[in-house]
Write an enzyme that holds these catalytic residues in place. Structure first.
Site, mmCIF file in Angstrom:
data_model
loop_
_atom_site.group_PDB
_atom_site.id
_atom_site.type_symbol
_atom_site.label_atom_id
_atom_site.label_comp_id
_atom_site.label_asym_id
_atom_site.label_seq_id
_atom_site.Cartn_x
_atom_site.Cartn_y
_atom_site.Cartn_z
ATOM 1 C CG HIS A 1 15.485 70.918 2.175
ATOM 2 N ND1 HIS A 1 16.170 70.224 3.143
ATOM 3 C CD2 HIS A 1 16.393 71.752 1.606
ATOM 4 C CE1 HIS A 1 17.435 70.627 3.165
ATOM 5 N NE2 HIS A 1 17.601 71.553 2.228
ATOM 6 C CD GLU A 2 15.814 74.033 -1.552
ATOM 7 O OE1 GLU A 2 16.293 75.093 -1.114
ATOM 8 O OE2 GLU A 2 16.484 72.991 -1.723
ATOM 9 C CG HIS B 1 17.244 76.511 2.985
ATOM 10 N ND1 HIS B 1 18.282 76.581 3.874
ATOM 11 C CD2 HIS B 1 17.399 75.324 2.327
ATOM 12 C CE1 HIS B 1 19.043 75.476 3.768
ATOM 13 N NE2 HIS B 1 18.518 74.699 2.827
ATOM 14 C CD GLU C 1 21.128 72.178 4.321
ATOM 15 O OE1 GLU C 1 20.462 71.148 4.517
ATOM 16 O OE2 GLU C 1 21.054 72.846 3.268
#
Lengths: 501, 501
Positions: free
Chosen positions: A266-267, A270, A296
């Protein structure tokens, strides 16, 4: 464009570059406070951040900035980057300047006390401790909205901070459609006889082996370790100091395989976004992701659409089996379904891909009502619990599991939550276009060719930084306005297959 | 003191606190560049440091500072801290302001290029590459000295940056005595039949076990991990951001036991000094070690006087043997002597406790001659090699092992080297007084009671920060002017015993 304008633009960029330098230093101090600071230094380091933030504020709201804004008032014919830069500069300047500086300062102090009160309230699971602070935060927000002004809905003004061009009117439509779609699908899943197992994820996995595998995976996805690093922190986050240093943090649970891996992916989503920002946007204030929702969309795209897909694990599962004997005897099919079990639950951050958006929509509905005076602070626990019962069929046994679970309200970040669900919606709409542009994308994923989709994201989204508004970007990229339909289709297809609906 | 003075002093401290905040941020960015930065970010981060340093310069040389200085001109009756603060402020302001800002800027650019040239020259072991840059650096220093002025000797002006109140006149005496003392002792050692072994230090020692043991040792000595941390870097260093965050770095060699341990103890000595600075010195510009020489006295005291003493290892050796089976069959006596072998060598940073000061004195003699025009830049390799032959009896086979080994000249840090030998001299003079105050100090060390000596150092030296000049401090603490005699006595006693002289 005339020569004089060009020189003035260069002057603006020089000025903005200073601000970016200062903000990078603030970012690094902040990162260090969460990753490595010795505990006795926390108070004094907060003063350093306070001082630097004050300087940053001065630079962003100086007479010089006003002069730049006035100069470009009515000037036409600028290129996209320059006109967006000036527009952005003006918007930020005006938003900040409209708040009387003594009120801003009082609010900052309140927000910091309110955060502490929230922590205590959560620890003791007692909303009453937090209530008076939250009331003051809400009153402040109401006062600030009166300075900023609003058109149709007070909440629009707050949304604009996180997702420019999104309004309550649009969100009511989009989130309404999504809520109904998910609730219907959830009902079918609840009635399904298929109950995938996921107990094999809950064995012992050493921190070292998890760390190595997570790094192996995000590097494959496109995260550049020469322009970033991964550390540990209590809450995982991504932070960047320019596009050449984009850092991720994660947290390892040794009794759970999925937690650190998916938070790292997830990170990583980003971070790949920020690493892809082109150098030419340095000194424009636009050299970063355009909005929280688009950000997101990238993190959740990598985490869920890619990371929880069967194609992804067709490629990675043999490697995982080599590294983790814990998966002995678990087939790819079982592994994949285990990653995608649906289970309505109380805590947003632990929710599965399907029910996650419902948690967000509940918060949206509550914030909107609160900011518009339709409900009061004291009503929050009751309204919260009613909506969880209605949409998810679960009941919190205490406030800590319910209305107190997130810190966002404590510092007044109303308008932030919708970004999480918008990310899912944007992501699926991008996916729909990607599949048209690259019909073989899943085959490439199965082969481990992640450069293929990375390049698409980079060319279509990342390279623009914050030059275009989210609403313009989604139109440019997909040819359509934002719609929840692709995300609902995606969810239906995925879970129909998994749960044999 | 009247009320108005008190208010003005508070104003000065408020102002200085801002500067300290900014400098702490610069320090953290610098630390990160050496410890953790991803490689692609190095260039852009240098710009951040450049920007912040410029801001720091502006604050330190502003009209506001001039106003403070003028206000306190001729004001008497201030307490020690306040008068030292104002004096220090004035000194720094004037030193900086005397350099025309365009010349300062040119020099900064030259220094950075010169460092790069030195690196290349060292890699290729070719002094010719470095020579033109070094010539320009020396010319700049000469020009700067003409702005700053000097009394008896140009080199005094440079010494003053690192060791206020030390002059060539004093150093010639002190270093002359020390040089002769060491050279005589070295001759005896060379003629001794005792040749201690140290091959047991050159086995394989895992990084993890070294790291754990080093941390165990420095914590015992008094380093506070709640106000600091240890990381790895290419060159070990200590850096602090206030007294609550004092960080050490080290470097582990897996084929050498002594390297990381003693470098950690050395940096630990610097760090304990900074951790002991009292909070009341925040915002005075005096909340740090008083001079490079006094700083080195603390690091070298812990590293050598304590860390290479028999009492120290009476306490730590049983623990070391438990952790390192490599020392199976090595007696405490053998271990102790192995730590104290004397071997004249070419590289300063690898020198033993006895010959180390000779390396420094050679540099002092060369710098003094160079700055006063007695020798030219082109003479350096020749003079260097002659002195090494004369004092140490060794000959460099190439410039990299000789005149190019240290980076200090590349950025013009002339006057810095003497601090290293001064540290040894201060340290032994402190030791002499400690033994009078605490006749049982070595017995306490044998028991592992390091708090005993730590408290003495803290009360007598650390707590004063930079309030008193080094010459005043040594007088206050020991009742005597600085003298090399105690260090020479210490060396004679130690090596006579080890080498049976």
């Amino acid at each position: 464009m005339n020569k004089e304008h060009g020189e003035k633009l260069n002057e603006v960029r020089e000025y903005m570059l200073d601000l970016e330098h200062l903000n990078q230093a603030i970012g690094l101090v902040y990162w260090d406070m969460r990753v490595g600071i010795p505990k006795k230094a926390i108070d004094s380091r907060s003063e350093v951040i306070g001082y630097l933030s004050g300087e940053s504020y001065k630079i962003a709201t100086s007479d010089k900035v006003k002069e730049f804004i006035d100069y470009f008032e009515g000037v036409n014919g600028l290129d996209d980057i320059s006109s967006s830069m000036i527009e952005n500069l003006k918007k930020e300047y005006e938003k900040t300047k409209k708040i009387p500086s003594d009120r801003h300062k009082e609010y900052t102090i309140l927000a910091s006390k309110s955060e502490v009160a929230w922590e205590e309230a959560k620890d003791k699971s007692d909303f009453e401790i937090f209530k008076p602070y939250l009331q003051k935060v809400v009153d402040f927000k109401d006062e600030f909205i009166s300075y900023w002004g609003y058109d149709k809905n007070k909440y629009d003004t707050l949304l604009d901070f996180y997702e420019p061009s999104i309004t309550v009117e649009k969100l009511d439509d989009i989130f309404g459609e999504l809520r109904d779609g998910i609730v219907q699908l959830l009902e079918k899943i609840n009635n399904s006889k298929v109950k995938p197992k996921d107990d094999f994820f809950k064995k012992e996995f050493s921190k070292e082996s998890q760390e190595e595998f997570s790094k192996f995976v995000v590097e494959k996805l496109g995260y550049d370790f020469d322009a970033g690093r991964i550390d540990e922190s209590v809450h995982p986050f991504t932070i960047n100091f320019g596009n050449k240093d984009v850092r991720i943090t994660t947290k390892y649970l040794t009794n759970e395989f999925r937690s650190a891996l998916f938070s790292t992916i997830h990170e990583g989503g980003h971070a790949i976004y920020e690493q892809d920002i082109p150098d030419e946007l340095n000194g424009t204030g636009l050299g970063t992701g355009v909005s929280m929702g688009i950000h997101e969309s990238q993190s959740r795209f990598y985490e869920n659409i890619i990371g929880r897909s069967k194609s992804f694990w067709k490629y990675f599962y043999p490697e995982a089996k080599k590294r983790f004997p814990q998966f002995e005897g678990v087939s790819l099919e079982e592994f994949y379904k285990g990653l995608n079990t649906v289970e309505p639950s109380l805590i947003r951050t632990e929710a599965d891909e399907l029910t996650y958006s419902l948690h967000v929509i509940i918060r949206y509905e509550i914030e909107k009502a609160l900011i518009n005076g339709k409900i009061k602070v004291e009503d929050l626990p009751r309204v919260w619990n009613e909506k969880y019962k209605e949409y998810l069929g679960v009941e919190a046994s205490c406030d800590a599991e319910g209305v107190l679970q997130d810190m966002h309200w404590s510092d007044g970040s109303f308008g932030y939550f919708p970004s999480y669900a918008l990310g899912n919606i944007y992501g699926a709409q991008f996916l729909n276009k990607m599949k048209k542009d690259m019909p073989n994308m899943y085959e490439e994923i199965e082969k481990g060719n992640f450069e293929y989709i990375h390049k698409w994201l980079s060319e279509n989204i990342h390279k623009h930084g914050a030059v275009y508004k989210p609403a313009d970007l989604i139109k440019m990229v997909t040819g359509e306005e934002l719609t929840a339909k692709y995300f609902i289709e995606y969810l239906n297809k995925k879970y129909t297959e998994i749960y044999d609906l």
